[in-house]
Design a protein around this motif. Structure first.
Motif, PDB file in Angstrom:
ATOM      1  N   SER A 207      -4.187   8.359  -6.790  1.00 11.13           N
ATOM      2  CA  SER A 207      -5.121   7.548  -7.561  1.00 11.13           C
ATOM      3  C   SER A 207      -4.352   6.627  -8.512  1.00 11.13           C
ATOM      4  O   SER A 207      -4.831   6.271  -9.588  1.00 11.13           O
TER       5      SER A 207
ATOM      6  N   ASP B 246       0.836  -1.190   0.000  1.00 12.12           N
ATOM      7  CA  ASP B 246       0.000   0.000   0.000  1.00 12.12           C
ATOM      8  C   ASP B 246       0.880   1.253   0.000  1.00 12.12           C
ATOM      9  O   ASP B 246       1.962   1.276   0.577  1.00 12.12           O
TER      10      ASP B 246
ATOM     11  N   THR C 196      -4.937   0.989  -5.892  1.00 11.11           N
ATOM     12  CA  THR C 196      -5.736   0.753  -4.692  1.00 11.11           C
ATOM     13  C   THR C 196      -4.860   0.181  -3.589  1.00 11.11           C
ATOM     14  O   THR C 196      -3.906  -0.557  -3.880  1.00 11.11           O
ATOM     15  N   PRO C 197      -5.118   0.530  -2.343  1.00 15.44           N
ATOM     16  CA  PRO C 197      -6.158   1.452  -1.872  1.00 15.44           C
ATOM     17  C   PRO C 197      -5.798   2.909  -2.168  1.00 15.44           C
ATOM     18  O   PRO C 197      -4.654   3.332  -1.974  1.00 15.44           O
ATOM     19  N   TYR C 198      -6.760   3.668  -2.642  1.00 14.63           N
ATOM     20  CA  TYR C 198      -6.526   5.057  -3.069  1.00 14.63           C
ATOM     21  C   TYR C 198      -6.405   5.981  -1.855  1.00 14.63           C
ATOM     22  O   TYR C 198      -7.311   6.726  -1.528  1.00 14.63           O
TER      23      TYR C 198
ATOM     24  N   GLN D  60      -4.564  13.007  -2.398  1.00 15.18           N
ATOM     25  CA  GLN D  60      -4.986  11.619  -2.593  1.00 15.18           C
ATOM     26  C   GLN D  60      -4.248  11.050  -3.791  1.00 15.18           C
ATOM     27  O   GLN D  60      -4.171  11.704  -4.835  1.00 15.18           O
TER      28      GLN D  60
ATOM     29  N   PHE E 295      -5.507   8.709   1.090  1.00 15.05           N
ATOM     30  CA  PHE E 295      -5.506  10.155   1.282  1.00 15.05           C
ATOM     31  C   PHE E 295      -4.412  10.546   2.274  1.00 15.05           C
ATOM     32  O   PHE E 295      -4.046   9.756   3.159  1.00 15.05           O
TER      33      PHE E 295
END
Lengths: 107, 123
Positions: free
Chosen positions: A91, A1, A94-96, A89, A98
């Protein structure tokens, strides 16, 4: 992540000032970095998409820059209505995630 | 007018279930991926889940994986979030949000947001 490090967590500035908010990602997100403004009790509003593209209707006082892992949001000629919390954030994948937000107070 | 309207929030006990809905109007809903984003009281934004336009792929945050299920009805222009085994830490305002672009491979952020629906998990 992908981890997001946004700074500062808060700042205070005066009308007419210029402020810069930074966002660093734990790995490259190319230019898939977006900036949002959220006012109290309201939904977020996108300001800048894909690092440097100004969303329609957003004043040109807002500028985004950066690529890879380091990004900035610059607000020039601060106005009272800029008082809000700002989020970055990614993009890219995933996970996107913040950033934790920057609370901007206009003195 | 492009619009998203969430509903279904409320008070639920830990371990309970809730189904959120998001009604879309003013755009071609079936051609966009869609997202759920939440915000705990006094906290920042947290991406929760995404679903591709044809429901062919779904994605979840680790914090909700295995408990939440995202789905959509393109005929009825609606997005859903089924939330099971709810925890106190799921308490938040839940927003549905539309991506700025229709291309599912390049996500340019979210430019249309609903007003949010509040979920409170408490005994």
């Amino acid at each position: 992540d992908i981890q997001m490090t946004q700074s500062p967590s808060s700042l205070s500035a005066s009308v007419g000032d210029t402020v810069t908010i930074t966002c660093r990602t734990s790995q490259s997100v190319s230019d898939y970095l977006n900036w949002y403004q959220q006012k109290l009790g309201k939904a977020p509003k996108i300001l800048i998409y894909v690092a440097s593209n100004l969303q329609g209707g957003v004043p040109s006082r807002f500028t985004g820059s950066g690529s890879g892992t380091d990004f900035t949001l610059t607000i020039t000629n601060l106005q009272p209505e800029d008082s809000a919390t700002y989020y970055c954030q990614q993009s890219y994948s995933t996970p996107y995630s913040f950033g934790r937000g920057t609370q901007l107070e206009i003195k | 007018e492009v619009q998203l309207v969430e509903s279904g929030g409320g008070l639920v006990k830990p371990g309970g279930s809730l189904r959120l809905s998001c009604a879309a109007s003013g755009f071609s809903f079936s051609t966009y991926s869609m997202n759920w984003v939440r915000q705990a009281p006094g906290k920042g934004l947290e991406w929760v889940s995404s679903i591709r336009s044809g429901s062919e792929y779904v994605y979840y945050a680790d914090s909700v994986m295995g408990r939440f299920t995202i789905s959509r009805d393109n005929t009825g222009n609606s997005l859903y979030l089924q939330m099971n085994s709810l925890r106190v830490e799921d308490t938040a305002v839940y927003y549905c949000a539309r991506p700025k672009n229709q291309d599912p491979y390049y996500f340019y952020g979210m430019d249309v947001w609903g007003q949010g629906t509040t979920v409170t998990v408490s005994s």
